[in-house]
Design a protein around this motif. Structure first.
Motif, PDB file in Angstrom:
ATOM      1  N   GLY A 192       0.823  -1.198   0.000  1.00 45.97           N
ATOM      2  CA  GLY A 192       0.000   0.000   0.000  1.00 45.97           C
ATOM      3  C   GLY A 192       0.856   1.245   0.000  1.00 45.97           C
ATOM      4  O   GLY A 192       2.044   1.214  -0.355  1.00 45.97           O
ATOM      5  N   ILE A 193       0.268   2.329   0.434  1.00 47.27           N
ATOM      6  CA  ILE A 193       0.970   3.611   0.432  1.00 47.27           C
ATOM      7  C   ILE A 193       2.213   3.561   1.302  1.00 47.27           C
ATOM      8  O   ILE A 193       3.288   4.035   0.909  1.00 47.27           O
ATOM      9  N   VAL A 194       2.094   2.984   2.499  1.00 51.41           N
ATOM     10  CA  VAL A 194       3.233   2.979   3.421  1.00 51.41           C
ATOM     11  C   VAL A 194       4.379   2.141   2.872  1.00 51.41           C
ATOM     12  O   VAL A 194       5.545   2.546   2.941  1.00 51.41           O
ATOM     13  N   ASP A 263      -0.525  -0.632   9.615  1.00 52.85           N
ATOM     14  CA  ASP A 263       0.772  -0.607   8.937  1.00 52.85           C
ATOM     15  C   ASP A 263       1.519   0.702   9.143  1.00 52.85           C
ATOM     16  O   ASP A 263       2.717   0.794   8.840  1.00 52.85           O
ATOM     17  N   GLU A 264       0.869   1.721   9.682  1.00 55.16           N
ATOM     18  CA  GLU A 264       1.568   2.965  10.003  1.00 55.16           C
ATOM     19  C   GLU A 264       2.671   2.731  11.031  1.00 55.16           C
ATOM     20  O   GLU A 264       3.663   3.459  11.053  1.00 55.16           O
ATOM     21  N   MET A 265       2.518   1.702  11.886  1.00 55.76           N
ATOM     22  CA  MET A 265       3.532   1.404  12.899  1.00 55.76           C
ATOM     23  C   MET A 265       4.869   1.018  12.275  1.00 55.76           C
ATOM     24  O   MET A 265       5.931   1.169  12.870  1.00 55.76           O
ATOM     25  N   VAL A 266       4.820   0.503  11.043  1.00 54.44           N
ATOM     26  CA  VAL A 266       6.043   0.023  10.392  1.00 54.44           C
ATOM     27  C   VAL A 266       6.969   1.183  10.040  1.00 54.44           C
ATOM     28  O   VAL A 266       8.163   0.986   9.806  1.00 54.44           O
ATOM     29  N   ARG A 267       6.460   2.412  10.050  1.00 55.20           N
ATOM     30  CA  ARG A 267       7.312   3.571   9.765  1.00 55.20           C
ATOM     31  C   ARG A 267       8.478   3.677  10.742  1.00 55.20           C
ATOM     32  O   ARG A 267       9.492   4.303  10.444  1.00 55.20           O
ATOM     33  N   THR A 268       8.350   3.054  11.911  1.00 52.11           N
ATOM     34  CA  THR A 268       9.439   3.060  12.889  1.00 52.11           C
ATOM     35  C   THR A 268      10.557   2.085  12.522  1.00 52.11           C
ATOM     36  O   THR A 268      11.636   2.131  13.112  1.00 52.11           O
ATOM     37  N   TYR A 269      10.282   1.203  11.590  1.00 52.80           N
ATOM     38  CA  TYR A 269      11.191   0.110  11.231  1.00 52.80           C
ATOM     39  C   TYR A 269      11.516  -0.785  12.436  1.00 52.80           C
ATOM     40  O   TYR A 269      12.537  -1.480  12.448  1.00 52.80           O
ATOM     41  N   VAL A 272       9.433  -5.394  15.906  1.00 51.42           N
ATOM     42  CA  VAL A 272       8.376  -5.926  16.762  1.00 51.42           C
ATOM     43  C   VAL A 272       7.028  -5.868  16.047  1.00 51.42           C
ATOM     44  O   VAL A 272       6.105  -6.614  16.370  1.00 51.42           O
ATOM     45  N   TYR A 273       6.919  -4.995  15.022  1.00 56.88           N
ATOM     46  CA  TYR A 273       5.676  -4.876  14.262  1.00 56.88           C
ATOM     47  C   TYR A 273       5.658  -5.759  13.021  1.00 56.88           C
ATOM     48  O   TYR A 273       4.705  -5.698  12.239  1.00 56.88           O
ATOM     49  N   LYS A 274       6.664  -6.577  12.845  1.00 58.18           N
ATOM     50  CA  LYS A 274       6.723  -7.473  11.689  1.00 58.18           C
ATOM     51  C   LYS A 274       6.001  -8.774  12.035  1.00 58.18           C
ATOM     52  O   LYS A 274       6.383  -9.490  12.969  1.00 58.18           O
ATOM     53  N   VAL A 275       4.953  -9.075  11.277  1.00 57.16           N
ATOM     54  CA  VAL A 275       4.090 -10.196  11.624  1.00 57.16           C
ATOM     55  C   VAL A 275       3.476 -10.757  10.344  1.00 57.16           C
ATOM     56  O   VAL A 275       3.420 -10.087   9.319  1.00 57.16           O
ATOM     57  N   ASN A 276       3.034 -12.001  10.419  1.00 54.78           N
ATOM     58  CA  ASN A 276       2.423 -12.686   9.283  1.00 54.78           C
ATOM     59  C   ASN A 276       1.022 -13.169   9.689  1.00 54.78           C
ATOM     60  O   ASN A 276       0.914 -13.987  10.607  1.00 54.78           O
ATOM     61  N   PRO A 277      -0.055 -12.708   9.015  1.00 52.52           N
ATOM     62  CA  PRO A 277      -0.081 -11.702   7.966  1.00 52.52           C
ATOM     63  C   PRO A 277       0.279 -10.329   8.513  1.00 52.52           C
ATOM     64  O   PRO A 277       0.199 -10.096   9.724  1.00 52.52           O
ATOM     65  N   PRO A 278       0.652  -9.405   7.624  1.00 50.41           N
ATOM     66  CA  PRO A 278       1.157  -8.110   8.096  1.00 50.41           C
ATOM     67  C   PRO A 278       0.057  -7.236   8.673  1.00 50.41           C
ATOM     68  O   PRO A 278      -1.139  -7.468   8.439  1.00 50.41           O
ATOM     69  N   LEU A 279       0.462  -6.243   9.445  1.00 53.68           N
ATOM     70  CA  LEU A 279      -0.483  -5.224   9.889  1.00 53.68           C
ATOM     71  C   LEU A 279      -1.027  -4.517   8.655  1.00 53.68           C
ATOM     72  O   LEU A 279      -0.276  -4.200   7.733  1.00 53.68           O
ATOM     73  N   ARG A 280      -2.327  -4.286   8.655  1.00 56.22           N
ATOM     74  CA  ARG A 280      -2.981  -3.720   7.482  1.00 56.22           C
ATOM     75  C   ARG A 280      -3.363  -2.262   7.724  1.00 56.22           C
ATOM     76  O   ARG A 280      -2.822  -1.613   8.612  1.00 56.22           O
ATOM     77  N   THR A 281      -4.310  -1.745   6.979  1.00 60.43           N
ATOM     78  CA  THR A 281      -4.689  -0.336   7.050  1.00 60.43           C
ATOM     79  C   THR A 281      -5.771  -0.104   8.098  1.00 60.43           C
ATOM     80  O   THR A 281      -6.397  -1.053   8.602  1.00 60.43           O
ATOM     81  N   GLU A 282      -6.024   1.166   8.403  1.00 59.70           N
ATOM     82  CA  GLU A 282      -7.092   1.519   9.333  1.00 59.70           C
ATOM     83  C   GLU A 282      -8.436   1.019   8.825  1.00 59.70           C
ATOM     84  O   GLU A 282      -9.277   0.561   9.607  1.00 59.70           O
ATOM     85  N   ARG A 283      -8.656   1.079   7.533  1.00 59.84           N
ATOM     86  CA  ARG A 283      -9.902   0.572   6.953  1.00 59.84           C
ATOM     87  C   ARG A 283     -10.071  -0.918   7.240  1.00 59.84           C
ATOM     88  O   ARG A 283     -11.172  -1.373   7.581  1.00 59.84           O
ATOM     89  N   ASP A 284      -8.985  -1.676   7.102  1.00 55.93           N
ATOM     90  CA  ASP A 284      -9.055  -3.105   7.400  1.00 55.93           C
ATOM     91  C   ASP A 284      -9.362  -3.339   8.873  1.00 55.93           C
ATOM     92  O   ASP A 284     -10.180  -4.201   9.216  1.00 55.93           O
ATOM     93  N   VAL A 285      -8.708  -2.592   9.746  1.00 52.79           N
ATOM     94  CA  VAL A 285      -8.929  -2.737  11.189  1.00 52.79           C
ATOM     95  C   VAL A 285     -10.399  -2.515  11.529  1.00 52.79           C
ATOM     96  O   VAL A 285     -11.010  -3.293  12.282  1.00 52.79           O
ATOM     97  N   MET A 286     -10.991  -1.462  10.978  1.00 59.31           N
ATOM     98  CA  MET A 286     -12.399  -1.178  11.266  1.00 59.31           C
ATOM     99  C   MET A 286     -13.307  -2.293  10.735  1.00 59.31           C
ATOM    100  O   MET A 286     -14.285  -2.676  11.386  1.00 59.31           O
ATOM    101  N   ALA A 287     -12.986  -2.819   9.556  1.00 60.31           N
ATOM    102  CA  ALA A 287     -13.790  -3.911   8.991  1.00 60.31           C
ATOM    103  C   ALA A 287     -13.695  -5.164   9.855  1.00 60.31           C
ATOM    104  O   ALA A 287     -14.690  -5.883  10.046  1.00 60.31           O
TER     105      ALA A 287
END
Length: 428
Positions: A192-194, A263-269, A272-287
């Motif tokens: 995505g964008i990030v 996935d915004e958390m990944v901006r920190t590199y 600890v935020y690396k996971v399978n499946p990956p963290l997704r977007t705010e839209r996904d979280v709300m869904a």
């Protein structure tokens, strides 16, 4: 064991009641129960739930005891309010034979902090090319009913169909890690964008959604049960919702971290935020939250994935995927689902106890808090607020994404068949 009276707890978040435990069983539930001959736990204002059940835990033993063992993992589970966990098969050796699943099962019995039900591998060595000994694992002392190659996808449609046909004979279920491998080669985070801005390999939502679509159709064709592990996208929610509307026998789970983190958390590199499946977007979280609330997603499962320090304290690309979650799961659900008004405590009991126990056929677990039932119980101080400190974890690993974050709720007591495994927030 002596009698125990839990006095004044809000059973499933409802009216205050007393719960009397005698031995392994709940003797009575009601107001003003006699405390004669009983040890009394004052529980005014606290929430009493049935013992939690996790359908997706990595205990690592045998083979990766540097990450976790059955002992440390079940201690972590008890600390988080769990009385039963299902242990994934990606151990070393892989739990693809009766001998390995029986070893894990017996270790759980020996340590006694919670019940351990092994999950058997679908394919030999998790290699995806040959069915494992599904029947032998089911007929073993462990009585395996759930099979999964979690960590890897059963990507071959023919193998997946055969597995669904095989487990149908004894009412088992295949739990699929939905990840089309050809679409995720080199992937590091959500596409995505990030990911574009960070220059990290993208993990497209369609890699998950295409496998789920295929597998619900296979389950319909065979007339068998399929369970979808760690659902993470809004598109996956819609596919499962469609499948259920057709009467397909599909269930699905969501992890606490996919209900809270993006996935915004990944901006920190920070790995600890690396996971399978990956963290997704705010839209996904709300869904995902809405789907858990309306029942499209059946359960919360932790995907507790412990790793030693050196596997996470490194550059992002080299880091292992996964987060620990047993000791924080109920707190995250309280924050994301209860305090937002999406779930009542009674519904939490369904998503974290009744439904996972039913899907996995966990005998004696996921039962009502009522007289005559096994005394598998969790007492929660929902008014508590505190920062997460992994130094105090019972797990052997510390790879939590919540370090320093304030979360609500604290498990004060856990009972496994009437025996306290946690007392006043500490392991018994």
């Amino acid at each position: 064991m002596s009698k125990i009276l839990i006095r004044g707890a809000k059973v499933l978040g409802g009216d205050a009641q007393d719960v009397l435990i005698d031995g392994e069983t709940i003797e009575a539930v009601g107001a003003g129960l006699s405390a004669e001959g009983a040890d009394v736990i004052e529980a005014e204002g606290k929430i009493l739930l049935p013992g939690l059940v996790d359908l997706h835990t990595h205990l690592r033993e045998p083979g990766r005891e540097d990450s976790e063992t059955v002992l440390t993992g079940t201690r972590a589970a008890a600390s988080g309010g769990y009385t039963a966990v299902f242990a994934m098969a990606n151990t070393f050796p892989v739990a693809d034979t009766a001998g390995v699943v029986e070893q894990v099962y017996r270790l759980g019995q020996e340590h006694g902090y919670c019940d351990v039900q092994p999950i058997g591998a679908v394919t030999v060595g998790l290699e995806g090319s040959k069915l494992a000994e599904l029947g032998a694992m089911h007929e073993s002392a462990a009585g395996v009913t759930v099979f999964s190659d979690d960590g890897k996808c059963v990507h071959d449609a023919v193998i997946m169909r055969r597995a669904l046909e095989y487990v149908k004979a004894f009412g088992g279920v295949v739990a699929q890690h939905a990840q089309e491998p050809r679409l995720t080669e080199g992937a590091q985070m959500n596409e995505g964008i990030v990911s574009s801005e960070l220059g990290l390999g993208g993990w497209p939502a369609v890699a998950e959604e295409s496998i789920i679509a295929r597998d619900v159709l296979l389950a319909e064709h065979v007339g068998s049960r399929v369970h979808i592990c760690h659902l993470s996208t809004a598109g996956s929610v819609e596919i499962v919702r469609w499948a259920k509307s057709r009467g397909i026998d599909v269930t699905a789970e969501v992890t606490p971290h996919h209900l809270l983190l993006t996935d915004e958390m990944v901006r920190t590199y920070n790995p600890v935020y690396k996971v399978n499946p990956p963290l997704r977007t705010e839209r996904d979280v709300m869904a995902l939250r809405e789907a858990l609330a309306d029942g499209t997603i059946d359960i919360v499962a932790t995907d507790h994935a412990p790793h030693p320090h050196e596997d996470k304290d490194c550059e992002w690309a080299a880091a292992a995927m996964g987060m620990v979650g047993l000791e924080t799961a109920l707190s995250v659900v309280q924050q994301t689902m209860v305090e937002t008004g999406l779930l009542t405590w009674a519904a939490v009991a369904d998503r974290m106890s009744y439904a996972p126990a039913r899907i996995g056929q966990a005998k004696g677990h996921g039962r009502p808090v009522s007289a005559g039932e096994p005394a598998n119980l969790t007492l929660l101080d929902s008014a508590y607020r505190g920062e997460v400190d992994p130094a105090g974890f019972a797990s052997r690993s510390r790879n939590t994404p919540y370090e320093g974050r304030e979360l609500p709720g604290r498990v004060t007591h856990t009972f496994l068949r009437g025996r306290a495994t946690v007392v006043d927030g500490k392991l018994a």
